[in-house]
Design a protein around this motif. Structure first.
Motif, short mmCIF file in Angstrom:
data_model
loop_
_atom_site.label_atom_id
_atom_site.label_comp_id
_atom_site.label_asym_id
_atom_site.label_seq_id
_atom_site.Cartn_x
_atom_site.Cartn_y
_atom_site.Cartn_z
N UNK A 1 0.83 -1.19 0.00
CA UNK A 1 0.00 0.00 0.00
C UNK A 1 0.87 1.26 0.00
N UNK A 2 0.30 2.34 -0.49
CA UNK A 2 1.05 3.59 -0.54
C UNK A 2 1.19 4.23 0.84
N UNK A 3 0.17 4.11 1.65
CA UNK A 3 0.22 4.68 2.99
C UNK A 3 -0.10 6.16 2.99
N UNK A 4 -0.10 6.74 4.18
CA UNK A 4 -0.43 8.16 4.34
C UNK A 4 0.37 8.71 5.52
N UNK A 5 0.11 9.95 5.87
CA UNK A 5 0.82 10.52 7.02
C UNK A 5 0.29 9.88 8.29
N UNK A 6 1.11 9.88 9.33
CA UNK A 6 0.69 9.28 10.59
C UNK A 6 -0.52 10.02 11.15
N UNK A 7 -0.51 11.34 11.07
CA UNK A 7 -1.64 12.13 11.59
C UNK A 7 -2.93 11.79 10.86
N UNK A 8 -2.83 11.65 9.52
CA UNK A 8 -4.02 11.34 8.73
C UNK A 8 -4.53 9.95 9.05
N UNK B 1 11.52 8.78 12.87
CA UNK B 1 10.33 8.06 12.43
C UNK B 1 9.76 8.75 11.20
N UNK B 2 9.60 8.03 10.08
CA UNK B 2 9.11 8.66 8.84
C UNK B 2 7.73 9.28 9.04
N UNK B 3 7.49 10.46 8.46
CA UNK B 3 6.18 11.11 8.63
C UNK B 3 5.10 10.53 7.72
N UNK B 4 5.50 9.87 6.63
CA UNK B 4 4.53 9.39 5.64
C UNK B 4 4.67 7.87 5.45
N UNK C 1 -1.33 -2.85 14.97
CA UNK C 1 0.04 -2.51 14.60
C UNK C 1 0.02 -1.60 13.38
N UNK C 2 0.63 -0.41 13.53
CA UNK C 2 0.77 0.54 12.44
C UNK C 2 2.22 0.52 11.99
N UNK C 3 2.47 0.81 10.71
CA UNK C 3 3.85 0.79 10.26
C UNK C 3 4.07 1.57 8.99
N UNK C 4 5.35 1.90 8.76
CA UNK C 4 5.78 2.57 7.55
C UNK C 4 7.16 2.05 7.18
N UNK C 5 7.45 1.93 5.88
CA UNK C 5 8.77 1.40 5.50
C UNK C 5 9.90 2.30 5.99
N UNK D 1 11.51 -1.99 1.45
CA UNK D 1 10.53 -2.62 2.31
C UNK D 1 11.07 -3.73 3.18
N UNK D 2 12.40 -3.82 3.33
CA UNK D 2 13.00 -4.90 4.13
C UNK D 2 13.01 -4.60 5.62
N UNK D 3 12.70 -3.35 5.99
CA UNK D 3 12.66 -2.96 7.41
C UNK D 3 11.58 -1.91 7.59
N UNK D 4 10.99 -1.91 8.80
CA UNK D 4 9.83 -1.06 9.05
C UNK D 4 9.94 -0.38 10.41
N UNK D 5 9.40 0.82 10.46
CA UNK D 5 9.17 1.49 11.74
C UNK D 5 7.72 1.21 12.12
#
Length: 342
Positions: free
Chosen positions: A21-28, A47-50, A66-70, A75-79
């Motif tokens: 998935x493309x994902x979005x900002x954490x706030x959104x 921590x990536x903002x998007x 669980x929420x996450x972003x690459x 995509x081999x590691x995630x925050x």
């Protein structure tokens, strides 16, 4: 969600579709989920903002979302981050301090491994000597990938299709070594001490299992437990105790407490600030109850939670225990709805 074929972050099974998935900002994302969340001031600054998305949806009665972003382009590691689920005000968003590698699925990591009862165990049929072999029956060398391989044994009365089982972890032990095809590692399958309280004399089926890689022995042994053996393994109470709860009630009670421990773990920073200056334990317990909206015994469990069990990275021991208990209670069986161990 439990899927042995799904990739993992820590001990969480991840839906493969969410990874692309493309994902979005954490706030959104938090607004979309309807979460009134306070981001802790000590959250990692990198921590990536998007790119944030839901990797594991929350489940009823306290299972963690669980929420996450690459953290890497490939995509081999995630925050990752988890909302605490606390009540009575803004929830806490716990951003994991470390970047977690995307791990192969449990099925891939255990490929070739089986649990097998050796001849000596079959001959002795001694509940205190339940040796089990972890055998590489595959065609290729099996390499460890960070999982421990502790072994446990579940005892189920012959004629009963189900019974809850419990196990305790010693994190950092039972670390395996590579195994070539045909090689094995012999270890002791331990019976959890709390299991003896629900056992009665008679023949019992014995199943070995290793929780991290979700291995279960395909074959069961049969051992006859005498009253003397059971009494020798039971904790001796200092005073008379009430009639023991039924097995399903024990599982439900333990699940309630462990879920409260996980909610408390996720709210540790807030709880620590709230009780830091209180004068005694009772005030601290009352404050924990107010923050978490929990019962007194749940607050006690949170207050006494070992720091070792507060780790969210793998192995997430609270998540594993909750998963096992939920499995046992998910399928109705002969004993008031407890699920089978195999």
């Amino acid at each position: 969600m439990r899927d042995d074929t799904a990739p993992q972050l820590g001990q969480h099974d991840i839906d493969r579709a969410t990874l692309s998935e493309r994902g979005t900002s954490l706030a959104a994302l938090l607004a979309e989920l309807g979460l009134d969340v306070v981001v802790p001031p000590d959250a990692p600054p990198d921590a990536p903002p998007d790119g944030w998305r839901v990797l594991t949806p929350g489940e009823p009665e306290g299972a963690s979302m669980l929420l996450g972003t690459p953290a890497r382009d490939d995509g081999s590691a995630w925050r990752v981050a988890q909302p605490s689920g606390a009540t009575g005000g803004p929830a806490q968003l716990n951003v994991h301090p470390d970047i977690l590698p995307l791990r192969p699925s449990v099925a891939e990591r255990r490929a070739g491994l089986v649990l097998r009862w050796p001849t000596v165990t079959r001959d002795l049929l001694d509940v205190d000597a339940l040796a089990v072999d972890i055998v590489n029956e595959g065609a290729e060398r099996w390499m460890p990938s960070g999982d421990g391989l502790p072994a446990f044994a579940a005892l189920v009365p012959v004629g009963s299709e189900s019974a809850p089982y419990f196990f305790g972890f010693t994190v950092g032990s039972d670390l395996p070594v590579p195994l070539d095809p045909g090689e094995y590692r012999r270890t002791l399958a331990r019976v959890d001490a709390s299991s003896w309280e629900r056992l009665h004399p008679g023949p019992h089926r014995v199943t070995a299992f290793s929780p991290f890689l979700r291995l279960t022995s395909p074959e069961t042994l049969t051992i006859h437990l005498t009253a003397e053996v059971i009494a020798a393994h039971r904790r001796q109470p200092a005073h008379s105790v009430p009639e023991p709860q039924r097995p399903r009630e024990l599982a439900e009670e333990r699940l309630r407490i462990v879920r409260a421990m996980r909610v408390g773990r996720d709210a540790f920073p807030r709880l620590a600030d709230a009780i830091r200056d209180l004068r005694d334990d009772e005030r601290a317990l009352s404050r924990i109850q107010d923050i978490l909206g929990c019962a007194y015994d749940e607050a006690q469990a949170v207050y006494n939670l070992q720091l070792r069990r507060a780790r969210v990275g793998y192995p997430d021991v609270l998540a594993l225990e909750i998963e096992a208990l939920e499995q046992e209670l998910a399928t109705p069986g002969d004993d008031e709805g407890a699920a089978p161990v195999e």
